[in-house]
Scaffold this motif. Structure first.
Motif, mmCIF file in Angstrom:
data_model
loop_
_atom_site.group_PDB
_atom_site.id
_atom_site.type_symbol
_atom_site.label_atom_id
_atom_site.label_comp_id
_atom_site.label_asym_id
_atom_site.label_seq_id
_atom_site.Cartn_x
_atom_site.Cartn_y
_atom_site.Cartn_z
ATOM 1 N N PHE A 84 0.866 -1.170 0.000
ATOM 2 C CA PHE A 84 0.000 0.000 0.000
ATOM 3 C C PHE A 84 0.903 1.221 0.000
ATOM 4 C CE2 PHE A 84 -2.170 3.357 2.465
ATOM 5 C CZ PHE A 84 -3.199 3.610 1.570
ATOM 6 N N ARG A 85 0.767 2.059 -1.005
ATOM 7 C CA ARG A 85 1.609 3.252 -1.133
ATOM 8 C C ARG A 85 1.054 4.382 -0.269
ATOM 9 N NH1 ARG A 85 5.905 2.680 -4.539
ATOM 10 N NH2 ARG A 85 5.715 0.742 -5.703
ATOM 11 N N VAL A 86 1.959 5.061 0.440
ATOM 12 C CA VAL A 86 1.584 6.089 1.407
ATOM 13 C C VAL A 86 2.308 7.388 1.073
ATOM 14 C CG1 VAL A 86 1.552 6.693 3.856
ATOM 15 C CG2 VAL A 86 1.339 4.301 3.176
ATOM 16 N N ASP A 87 1.545 8.465 0.881
ATOM 17 C CA ASP A 87 2.194 9.758 0.669
ATOM 18 C C ASP A 87 2.581 10.355 2.021
ATOM 19 O OD1 ASP A 87 0.034 11.535 1.704
ATOM 20 O OD2 ASP A 87 -1.068 10.829 -0.037
ATOM 21 N N GLU A 88 3.528 11.273 1.993
ATOM 22 C CA GLU A 88 4.080 11.837 3.226
ATOM 23 C C GLU A 88 3.028 12.585 4.044
ATOM 24 O OE1 GLU A 88 6.624 12.184 6.195
ATOM 25 O OE2 GLU A 88 7.084 11.058 4.382
ATOM 26 N N ARG A 89 2.102 13.237 3.368
ATOM 27 C CA ARG A 89 1.064 14.005 4.061
ATOM 28 C C ARG A 89 0.194 13.096 4.926
ATOM 29 N NH1 ARG A 89 -4.225 16.116 2.114
ATOM 30 N NH2 ARG A 89 -3.935 14.499 0.575
ATOM 31 N N HIS A 90 -0.241 11.978 4.368
ATOM 32 C CA HIS A 90 -1.057 11.032 5.149
ATOM 33 C C HIS A 90 -0.232 10.347 6.228
ATOM 34 C CE1 HIS A 90 -4.159 11.392 1.986
ATOM 35 N NE2 HIS A 90 -4.964 11.090 2.980
ATOM 36 N N LYS A 128 10.629 7.910 -3.627
ATOM 37 C CA LYS A 128 9.682 8.984 -3.926
ATOM 38 C C LYS A 128 8.554 9.021 -2.899
ATOM 39 C CE LYS A 128 10.370 9.101 -8.885
ATOM 40 N NZ LYS A 128 9.728 9.080 -10.192
ATOM 41 N N GLY A 129 8.554 8.122 -1.987
ATOM 42 C CA GLY A 129 7.506 8.024 -0.979
ATOM 43 C C GLY A 129 7.736 6.795 -0.131
ATOM 44 N N ASN A 130 6.651 6.261 0.398
ATOM 45 C CA ASN A 130 6.736 5.083 1.257
ATOM 46 C C ASN A 130 5.684 4.072 0.848
ATOM 47 O OD1 ASN A 130 8.688 5.986 3.432
ATOM 48 N ND2 ASN A 130 7.209 7.664 3.451
ATOM 49 N N LYS A 131 5.930 2.842 1.243
ATOM 50 C CA LYS A 131 4.924 1.809 1.062
ATOM 51 C C LYS A 131 4.901 0.936 2.299
ATOM 52 C CE LYS A 131 7.945 -1.208 -1.685
ATOM 53 N NZ LYS A 131 8.085 -1.923 -2.956
ATOM 54 N N LEU A 132 3.755 0.316 2.522
ATOM 55 C CA LEU A 132 3.502 -0.496 3.706
ATOM 56 C C LEU A 132 2.977 -1.846 3.243
ATOM 57 C CD1 LEU A 132 2.928 -0.725 6.837
ATOM 58 C CD2 LEU A 132 0.712 0.288 6.338
ATOM 59 N N LEU A 133 3.510 -2.917 3.798
ATOM 60 C CA LEU A 133 3.044 -4.243 3.434
ATOM 61 C C LEU A 133 1.842 -4.627 4.296
ATOM 62 C CD1 LEU A 133 3.584 -6.727 1.633
ATOM 63 C CD2 LEU A 133 4.891 -7.671 3.543
ATOM 64 N N VAL A 134 0.748 -4.986 3.639
ATOM 65 C CA VAL A 134 -0.447 -5.480 4.321
ATOM 66 C C VAL A 134 -0.450 -6.993 4.118
ATOM 67 C CG1 VAL A 134 -2.956 -5.393 4.469
ATOM 68 C CG2 VAL A 134 -1.678 -3.329 3.861
ATOM 69 N N SER A 135 -0.276 -7.733 5.207
ATOM 70 C CA SER A 135 -0.129 -9.189 5.139
ATOM 71 C C SER A 135 -1.431 -9.876 4.730
ATOM 72 C CB SER A 135 0.311 -9.727 6.502
ATOM 73 O OG SER A 135 0.321 -11.132 6.492
ATOM 74 N N SER A 136 -1.282 -10.899 3.926
ATOM 75 C CA SER A 136 -2.446 -11.684 3.495
ATOM 76 C C SER A 136 -2.992 -12.553 4.624
ATOM 77 C CB SER A 136 -2.084 -12.560 2.296
ATOM 78 O OG SER A 136 -1.058 -13.481 2.651
ATOM 79 N N THR A 137 -2.268 -12.619 5.745
ATOM 80 C CA THR A 137 -2.735 -13.417 6.884
ATOM 81 C C THR A 137 -3.326 -12.560 8.000
ATOM 82 O OG1 THR A 137 -0.539 -13.406 7.908
ATOM 83 C CG2 THR A 137 -1.054 -15.244 6.413
ATOM 84 N N SER A 138 -3.282 -11.236 7.858
ATOM 85 C CA SER A 138 -3.835 -10.343 8.880
ATOM 86 C C SER A 138 -5.251 -9.950 8.507
ATOM 87 C CB SER A 138 -2.958 -9.086 9.027
ATOM 88 O OG SER A 138 -1.720 -9.428 9.572
ATOM 89 N N LEU A 139 -6.188 -10.767 8.913
ATOM 90 C CA LEU A 139 -7.590 -10.523 8.599
ATOM 91 C C LEU A 139 -8.306 -9.871 9.774
ATOM 92 C CD1 LEU A 139 -6.686 -13.310 7.060
ATOM 93 C CD2 LEU A 139 -9.063 -13.262 6.399
ATOM 94 N N VAL A 140 -9.359 -9.136 9.474
ATOM 95 C CA VAL A 140 -10.208 -8.579 10.530
ATOM 96 C C VAL A 140 -11.178 -9.690 10.895
ATOM 97 C CG1 VAL A 140 -11.877 -6.812 11.174
ATOM 98 C CG2 VAL A 140 -9.975 -6.229 9.649
#
Length: 179
Positions: A84-90, A128-140
């Motif tokens: 998931f790509r994250v801009d600096e502002r968020h 150019k920014g940041n990204k965050l890994l959302v795991s396929s095993t982390s379910l709600v």
């Protein structure tokens, strides 16, 4: 009047994420659009018995196939998760907030919600920014109640600065420095 183009994916996904947390017994309240700066849903943590824990989590919900396009695979080709790509502002908003935040990617087809805590130390710089890994095993779901509850108690992630003397262990956030 015509509904916005993204309402066909955003609204059902946000509603489904709210329902996922309500199935856990958590309180879930949508953030009104006019106040949405990066928080779609406010979540009130409750234990398995339904007792309110006095802890709050903000959730940014992203829905639709485009959020599942940038997958990460292991050496054997098995899915680890999605970037998931994250801009600096968020990122600044979420990390400076007093309430911990999570990103929730919702798959409308499978009606599955995947989540990750949003912290600076989990970010991977892209140059150019940041990204965050959302795991396929982390379910709600019930299997992840304890991890979600733990997030609710993390509080503010950035150190606030109070007092008049500073040691090397204190770092004044960029947004708090005078020009």
């Amino acid at each position: 009047m015509r509904a916005p183009k993204n309402s066909s994916t955003a609204n059902p996904g946000q509603s489904r994420v709210q329902a996922d947390f309500e199935e856990l017994g958590w309180g879930a309240c949508p953030n009104p659009q006019e106040h949405d700066l990066g928080t779609d849903v406010w979540l009130m943590a409750r234990d398995a018995r339904g007792f309110d824990l006095g802890a709050l989590v903000g959730a940014q919900v992203k829905t639709g196939p485009s959020y599942f396009e940038e997958s990460k695979l292991d050496e054997a080709g098995e899915l680890i998760g999605w970037w998931f790509r994250v801009d600096e502002r968020h990122l600044e908003y979420w990390c400076a907030h007093l309430v911990p935040h999570i990103i929730v990617l919702h798959d409308l087809d499978s009606k599955t919600s995947y989540w990750s805590t949003i912290t600076r130390d989990q970010m991977v710089s892209t140059g150019k920014g940041n990204k965050l890994l959302v795991s396929s095993t982390s379910l709600v779901n019930e299997d992840h109640r304890s991890e979600l509850t733990e997030v609710a108690f993390t509080g503010s992630r950035e150190q606030t600065w109070e007092g008049s003397t500073w040691g090397s262990e204190h770092k004044i956030p960029e947004r708090s420095k005078l020009r």
